[in-house]
Design a protein around this motif. Structure first.
Motif, PDB file in Angstrom:
ATOM      1  N   LYS A  17       0.864  -1.459   0.017  1.00 21.11           N
ATOM      2  CA  LYS A  17       0.217   0.319  -0.470  1.00 21.11           C
ATOM      3  C   LYS A  17       0.904   1.371   0.095  1.00 21.11           C
ATOM      4  O   LYS A  17      -0.067   2.465   0.593  1.00 21.11           O
ATOM      5  N   GLY A  18       2.390   0.973  -0.581  1.00 22.32           N
ATOM      6  CA  GLY A  18       3.300   2.274  -0.459  1.00 22.32           C
ATOM      7  C   GLY A  18       3.921   3.020   0.967  1.00 22.32           C
ATOM      8  O   GLY A  18       4.156   4.187   0.906  1.00 22.32           O
ATOM      9  N   HIS A  19       4.014   2.324   1.636  1.00 23.91           N
ATOM     10  CA  HIS A  19       4.315   2.350   2.758  1.00 23.91           C
ATOM     11  C   HIS A  19       5.879   2.104   3.096  1.00 23.91           C
ATOM     12  O   HIS A  19       6.465   1.036   2.557  1.00 23.91           O
ATOM     13  N   TYR A  57       9.080   9.707   3.042  1.00 23.42           N
ATOM     14  CA  TYR A  57       8.369   9.271   2.937  1.00 23.42           C
ATOM     15  C   TYR A  57       7.300   9.689   3.998  1.00 23.42           C
ATOM     16  O   TYR A  57       8.016  10.326   4.454  1.00 23.42           O
ATOM     17  N   ASP A  58       6.074   9.375   3.022  1.00 22.08           N
ATOM     18  CA  ASP A  58       5.013  10.325   3.525  1.00 22.08           C
ATOM     19  C   ASP A  58       3.838   8.880   4.495  1.00 22.08           C
ATOM     20  O   ASP A  58       2.596   9.154   5.397  1.00 22.08           O
ATOM     21  N   ARG A  59       4.377   7.569   4.219  1.00 20.11           N
ATOM     22  CA  ARG A  59       3.937   6.162   4.797  1.00 20.11           C
ATOM     23  C   ARG A  59       4.789   5.619   5.418  1.00 20.11           C
ATOM     24  O   ARG A  59       5.706   5.251   4.712  1.00 20.11           O
ATOM     25  N   ASP A  99      -0.943  12.390   5.016  1.00 20.66           N
ATOM     26  CA  ASP A  99      -0.454  11.804   3.851  1.00 20.66           C
ATOM     27  C   ASP A  99      -2.333  11.315   3.735  1.00 20.66           C
ATOM     28  O   ASP A  99      -3.291  12.088   3.211  1.00 20.66           O
ATOM     29  N   TYR A 100      -2.916   9.812   4.016  1.00 19.69           N
ATOM     30  CA  TYR A 100      -4.229   9.923   4.275  1.00 19.69           C
ATOM     31  C   TYR A 100      -4.646  10.128   5.577  1.00 19.69           C
ATOM     32  O   TYR A 100      -3.358   9.489   6.097  1.00 19.69           O
ATOM     33  N   PHE A 101      -5.521   9.842   6.067  1.00 23.79           N
ATOM     34  CA  PHE A 101      -5.942   9.878   7.357  1.00 23.79           C
ATOM     35  C   PHE A 101      -7.533   8.753   7.860  1.00 23.79           C
ATOM     36  O   PHE A 101      -7.354   7.511   6.642  1.00 23.79           O
ATOM     37  N   LYS A 102      -8.750   9.447   8.083  1.00 20.84           N
ATOM     38  CA  LYS A 102      -9.471   8.394   8.869  1.00 20.84           C
ATOM     39  C   LYS A 102      -9.902   7.752   7.589  1.00 20.84           C
ATOM     40  O   LYS A 102      -9.898   6.265   7.600  1.00 20.84           O
ATOM     41  N   LYS A 103     -10.393   7.960   6.895  1.00 22.61           N
ATOM     42  CA  LYS A 103     -11.156   6.928   5.382  1.00 22.61           C
ATOM     43  C   LYS A 103      -9.852   5.718   5.047  1.00 22.61           C
ATOM     44  O   LYS A 103     -10.776   5.465   5.254  1.00 22.61           O
ATOM     45  N   ALA A 225      -2.685  16.719   9.829  1.00 20.83           N
ATOM     46  CA  ALA A 225      -3.480  15.903  10.374  1.00 20.83           C
ATOM     47  C   ALA A 225      -3.108  13.844   9.815  1.00 20.83           C
ATOM     48  O   ALA A 225      -2.716  13.995   8.527  1.00 20.83           O
ATOM     49  N   SER A 226      -2.646  13.253  10.633  1.00 20.92           N
ATOM     50  CA  SER A 226      -1.444  12.549  10.418  1.00 20.92           C
ATOM     51  C   SER A 226      -2.612  11.085  11.329  1.00 20.92           C
ATOM     52  O   SER A 226      -3.125  10.845  11.627  1.00 20.92           O
TER      53      SER A 226
END
Length: 333
Positions: A17-19, A57-59, A99-103, A225-226
């Motif tokens: 998932k790009g982490h 990296y952001d993940r 990068d991504y958040f709750k969803k 937000a992270s």
């Protein structure tokens, strides 16, 4: 599924998932006087969350070694008594730095649990902070949980912070019903009662990092937000292996066998002595990892906590009739 496979599947899933897969940091937090020990996966990323450090990296995803035996998060006196508390444990975690958040955090957690690990969707419950309408709606839309499987709780249960100051935010916990024939939970009170009894067990905490708390208790928004999550490896191993206790998984079984060999009596999980067997298995592991990371017995701070763990181990060895050094033999076995 063996624990090593559980750990690897977690890392592989989030790498896909790009982490960025990052190594576990030391049990001694680097340059952070607010913590005695690394107690969560996000500790090594604290400065990143605060906007004080940039990474490429952001993940990220880790399997972080943790100790909770002193300071804000202290489980020492529960160890050996409950089925799920440890001084040393591994925390599987995925992280988003603006990068991504709750969803996506909720969607990833649901996919891993139900599709990769194959756990039964109908056995899951989610808790959210009482003010977090968005997370409650996402558990319904992304995971398909009904209203009777989503509970709103207060700060004590669903607002997380690593220490008295620092990054923090509302959190959402994913719980699993261990009963052979689950019956519907009809109220928040019943859910809390079953959770406190370890019948519905918390597996994963998704923290929505939004604030920094200062020494006065005031909250200010973080630069971005992270997401910071923590899935207990020992707990999910117990569920996936059908064990009635973290101590009855492949992680601890060899150590309990070694304690039985040293003591000269088989381990009886239901006996009063069983507590001492579990304490020795847990404490031997914790002491070994603390020593390996440069923590040595002393009269203050981390060294004093290590002394407390050693003393508690000695006391339980004494209760089993041992008058000789015991913990080293459990590790060396």
């Amino acid at each position: 599924m063996q624990t090593a496979q559980i750990r690897q599947r977690f890392l592989d899933f989030f790498q896909e998932k790009g982490h960025e897969v990052r190594p576990s940091s030391s049990l001694v937090p680097g340059d952070d006087p607010t913590l005695l020990f690394t107690n969560a996966g996000m500790v090594q990323f604290k400065r990143v969350f605060l906007g004080q450090e940039k990474v490429s990296y952001d993940r990220a995803v880790t399997s972080q070694k943790c100790v909770r035996a002193g300071g804000k998060h202290n489980d020492l006196e529960e160890v050996g008594i409950t089925t799920r508390h440890h001084t040393f444990f591994e925390m599987l975690g995925n992280f988003s730095f603006g990068d991504y958040f709750k969803k996506d955090a909720i969607a990833f957690a649901w996919e891993l649990m139900t599709e990769v690990y194959g756990l039964e969707p109908d056995r899951f419950y989610a808790t959210v902070h009482h003010s977090d309408d968005e997370a409650a709606e996402l558990w319904a839309s992304e995971a398909g949980l009904g209203a009777d499987h989503i509970y709103r709780l207060g700060d004590k249960d669903n607002f997380w912070q690593m220490a008295d100051t620092g990054p923090c935010g509302p959190c959402s916990e994913l719980h699993y019903d261990l009963r052979d024939n689950p019956t519907p939970v009809t109220s928040t009170e019943e859910f809390v009662e079953l959770n406190d009894a370890g019948i519905i067990v918390e597996l994963w905490n998704l923290v929505f990092m939004q604030f920094e708390r200062d020494a006065s208790g005031e909250l200010t928004p973080l630069p971005a937000a992270s997401v910071d999550t923590g899935l207990g490896l020992e707990r999910v191993a117990a569920v996936l292996q059908g064990a009635d206790s973290n101590y009855h998984t492949d992680l601890f079984a060899p150590m309990l066998d070694r304690v039985a060999q040293i003591v000269g009596r088989d381990y009886d999980p239901d006996s009063e002595e069983g507590v001492s067997y579990r304490v020795l298995a847990d404490h031997a592991r914790a002491v070994a990892f603390l020593l390996a990371d440069g923590v040595f017995p002393s009269n203050e701070g981390r060294g004093y906590v290590l002394r407390r763990i050693l003393r508690r181990g000695v006391r339980h060895a004494w209760l089993l009739g041992r008058r000789e050094p015991t913990l080293a033999g459990v590790v060396g076995g």
